[in-house]
Design an enzyme around this catalytic site. Sequence first.
Site, PDB file in Angstrom:
ATOM      1  N   SER A   1      42.101  24.966  37.691  1.00  0.00           N
ATOM      2  CA  SER A   1      41.942  25.919  38.817  1.00  0.00           C
ATOM      3  C   SER A   1      42.166  25.124  40.066  1.00  0.00           C
ATOM      4  O   SER A   1      41.907  23.982  39.982  1.00  0.00           O
ATOM      5  CB  SER A   1      40.496  26.616  38.751  1.00  0.00           C
ATOM      6  OG  SER A   1      40.471  27.320  39.933  1.00  0.00           O
TER       7      SER A   1
ATOM      8  N   TYR B   1      31.792  25.094  38.510  1.00  0.00           N
ATOM      9  CA  TYR B   1      33.336  25.309  38.026  1.00  0.00           C
ATOM     10  C   TYR B   1      34.119  24.342  38.550  1.00  0.00           C
ATOM     11  O   TYR B   1      35.092  23.912  37.662  1.00  0.00           O
ATOM     12  CB  TYR B   1      33.293  26.904  38.502  1.00  0.00           C
ATOM     13  CG  TYR B   1      34.799  27.486  38.138  1.00  0.00           C
ATOM     14  CD1 TYR B   1      34.933  27.774  36.880  1.00  0.00           C
ATOM     15  CD2 TYR B   1      35.688  27.498  39.194  1.00  0.00           C
ATOM     16  CE1 TYR B   1      36.211  28.590  36.647  1.00  0.00           C
ATOM     17  CE2 TYR B   1      36.795  28.071  38.784  1.00  0.00           C
ATOM     18  CZ  TYR B   1      37.177  28.686  37.621  1.00  0.00           C
ATOM     19  OH  TYR B   1      38.346  29.267  37.243  1.00  0.00           O
TER      20      TYR B   1
HETATM   21  P1  NAP Z   1      39.281  36.587  32.186  1.00  0.00           P
HETATM   22  O1  NAP Z   1      39.959  37.686  32.553  1.00  0.00           O
HETATM   23  O2  NAP Z   1      37.698  36.731  32.488  1.00  0.00           O
HETATM   24  O3  NAP Z   1      39.163  36.380  30.591  1.00  0.00           O
HETATM   25  C1  NAP Z   1      38.388  35.449  30.108  1.00  0.00           C
HETATM   26  C2  NAP Z   1      38.772  34.973  28.548  1.00  0.00           C
HETATM   27  O4  NAP Z   1      38.139  34.021  28.072  1.00  0.00           O
HETATM   28  C3  NAP Z   1      38.425  36.484  27.843  1.00  0.00           C
HETATM   29  O5  NAP Z   1      39.670  36.410  26.763  1.00  0.00           O
HETATM   30  C4  NAP Z   1      37.375  35.996  27.069  1.00  0.00           C
HETATM   31  O6  NAP Z   1      36.948  36.509  25.684  1.00  0.00           O
HETATM   32  C5  NAP Z   1      37.456  34.300  27.043  1.00  0.00           C
HETATM   33  N1  NAP Z   1      36.258  33.773  26.804  1.00  0.00           N
HETATM   34  C6  NAP Z   1      35.319  33.643  27.816  1.00  0.00           C
HETATM   35  N2  NAP Z   1      34.258  32.747  27.377  1.00  0.00           N
HETATM   36  C7  NAP Z   1      34.697  32.228  25.960  1.00  0.00           C
HETATM   37  C8  NAP Z   1      34.134  31.657  24.969  1.00  0.00           C
HETATM   38  N3  NAP Z   1      33.014  31.076  25.236  1.00  0.00           N
HETATM   39  N4  NAP Z   1      34.551  31.478  23.989  1.00  0.00           N
HETATM   40  C9  NAP Z   1      36.040  31.992  23.615  1.00  0.00           C
HETATM   41  N5  NAP Z   1      36.497  32.813  24.604  1.00  0.00           N
HETATM   42  C10 NAP Z   1      35.958  32.625  25.749  1.00  0.00           C
HETATM   43  O7  NAP Z   1      39.642  35.276  32.799  1.00  0.00           O
HETATM   44  P2  NAP Z   1      41.167  34.970  33.514  1.00  0.00           P
HETATM   45  O8  NAP Z   1      40.909  35.408  34.858  1.00  0.00           O
HETATM   46  O9  NAP Z   1      42.276  35.182  32.523  1.00  0.00           O
HETATM   47  O10 NAP Z   1      40.758  33.305  33.134  1.00  0.00           O
HETATM   48  C11 NAP Z   1      41.528  32.462  32.267  1.00  0.00           C
HETATM   49  C12 NAP Z   1      41.373  30.908  32.629  1.00  0.00           C
HETATM   50  O11 NAP Z   1      42.200  30.865  33.882  1.00  0.00           O
HETATM   51  C13 NAP Z   1      40.056  30.298  33.032  1.00  0.00           C
HETATM   52  O12 NAP Z   1      39.950  29.400  32.503  1.00  0.00           O
HETATM   53  C14 NAP Z   1      39.778  30.500  34.426  1.00  0.00           C
HETATM   54  O13 NAP Z   1      38.799  29.597  34.809  1.00  0.00           O
HETATM   55  C15 NAP Z   1      41.243  30.432  35.042  1.00  0.00           C
HETATM   56  N6  NAP Z   1      41.443  30.626  36.221  1.00  0.00           N
HETATM   57  C16 NAP Z   1      41.503  32.018  36.565  1.00  0.00           C
HETATM   58  C17 NAP Z   1      42.042  32.418  37.826  1.00  0.00           C
HETATM   59  C18 NAP Z   1      42.112  33.541  38.472  1.00  0.00           C
HETATM   60  O14 NAP Z   1      42.271  33.945  39.386  1.00  0.00           O
HETATM   61  N7  NAP Z   1      41.882  34.570  37.435  1.00  0.00           N
HETATM   62  C19 NAP Z   1      41.935  31.231  38.863  1.00  0.00           C
HETATM   63  C20 NAP Z   1      41.946  30.007  38.368  1.00  0.00           C
HETATM   64  C21 NAP Z   1      41.656  29.580  37.171  1.00  0.00           C
HETATM   65  P3  NAP Z   1      36.275  37.949  25.342  1.00  0.00           P
HETATM   66  O15 NAP Z   1      37.169  39.069  26.031  1.00  0.00           O
HETATM   67  O16 NAP Z   1      35.888  37.813  24.222  1.00  0.00           O
HETATM   68  O17 NAP Z   1      34.971  37.909  26.405  1.00  0.00           O
END
Ligand code: NAP
Length: 242
Positions: A140, A153
């Site tokens: 991130s 984080y």
């Molecule tokens: P999201 O929409 O909240 O989805 C999170 C995903 O991770 C879901 O599939 C969830 O599964 C899974 N997950 C969470 N905890 C878990 C665990 N303990 N074991 C297995 N699976 C788990 O998040 P996102 O925005 O797509 O983010 C994906 C990645 O990108 C993350 O690493 C996040 O930090 C990074 N990121 C996101 C952003 C952003 O703006 N969105 C920015 C920078 C970085 P369930 O559906 O079963 O809960």
Amino acid sequence: MKCALVTGGSRGIGKAICIKLAELGYYVLINYKSNATEAERTLDIIKQINGEAELLPFDVAAKEQVQEVLGKWIDTNPDKHIEILVNNAGIRDDSLLAWMSDEQWDNVLDTNLNSFFYTTRLVLNSMMMQKYGRIINIVSLSGLKGLPGQTNYSAAKAGVIGATKALSQEVGRQGITVNALAPGFIKTDMTEGLDEKELRALIPVRRFGLPEEVAHAAAFLASREAAYITGQVLSVNGGLYS
Ligand code: NAP
């Protein structure tokens, strides 16, 4: 059979990466923690495009569970080699450090950083035997820049960036690349509560990114042609200063 494992493939960025890799012909292992309905939806979309995938739920933060579920899958599927590992599962739980609980610190570190170790070490063995692999860690902007309210984080993501650089040097000569993708603001459940109208003024391209735009960058790093790119962090953030 060439396989890809995407952690957190039920929703958001992970879901888009699962679909993209299936389009590219990979048999995709869709990991998730608890949202079976959304994981089934990812699987259905892949089937609709004639792709192949299966669900592999486990909690990436739980060392024994990762060993039990992923370790067993690897042992019982000797014909399927995980060529691509996308460490994407992540959570945030923001608070100023002064008020942060042990639980907030531990959960965020376990899910975003320790998970990298638990999952990658299991997959690495077969990549080394095959002398080929692509490891992509979703980090991130917060891990590059540090953001107030996110010391847990930011620390976790910065830790994964360090691990990416170190591991890339350990396995480079075995045909394995290790890179990180650092998204900025991407439209997913994780950013649902944020005010895009207000925040987009900070972003040169004036909008939040789409999960598919991160997936496109993941597909590039996962390609055979990206063999000479390793130990890098690629930002996907619309030009947001990092
Ligand atoms: P999201 O929409 O909240 O989805 C999170 C995903 O991770 C879901 O599939 C969830 O599964 C899974 N997950 C969470 N905890 C878990 C665990 N303990 N074991 C297995 N699976 C788990 O998040 P996102 O925005 O797509 O983010 C994906 C990645 O990108 C993350 O690493 C996040 O930090 C990074 N990121 C996101 C952003 C952003 O703006 N969105 C920015 C920078 C970085 P369930 O559906 O079963 O809960």
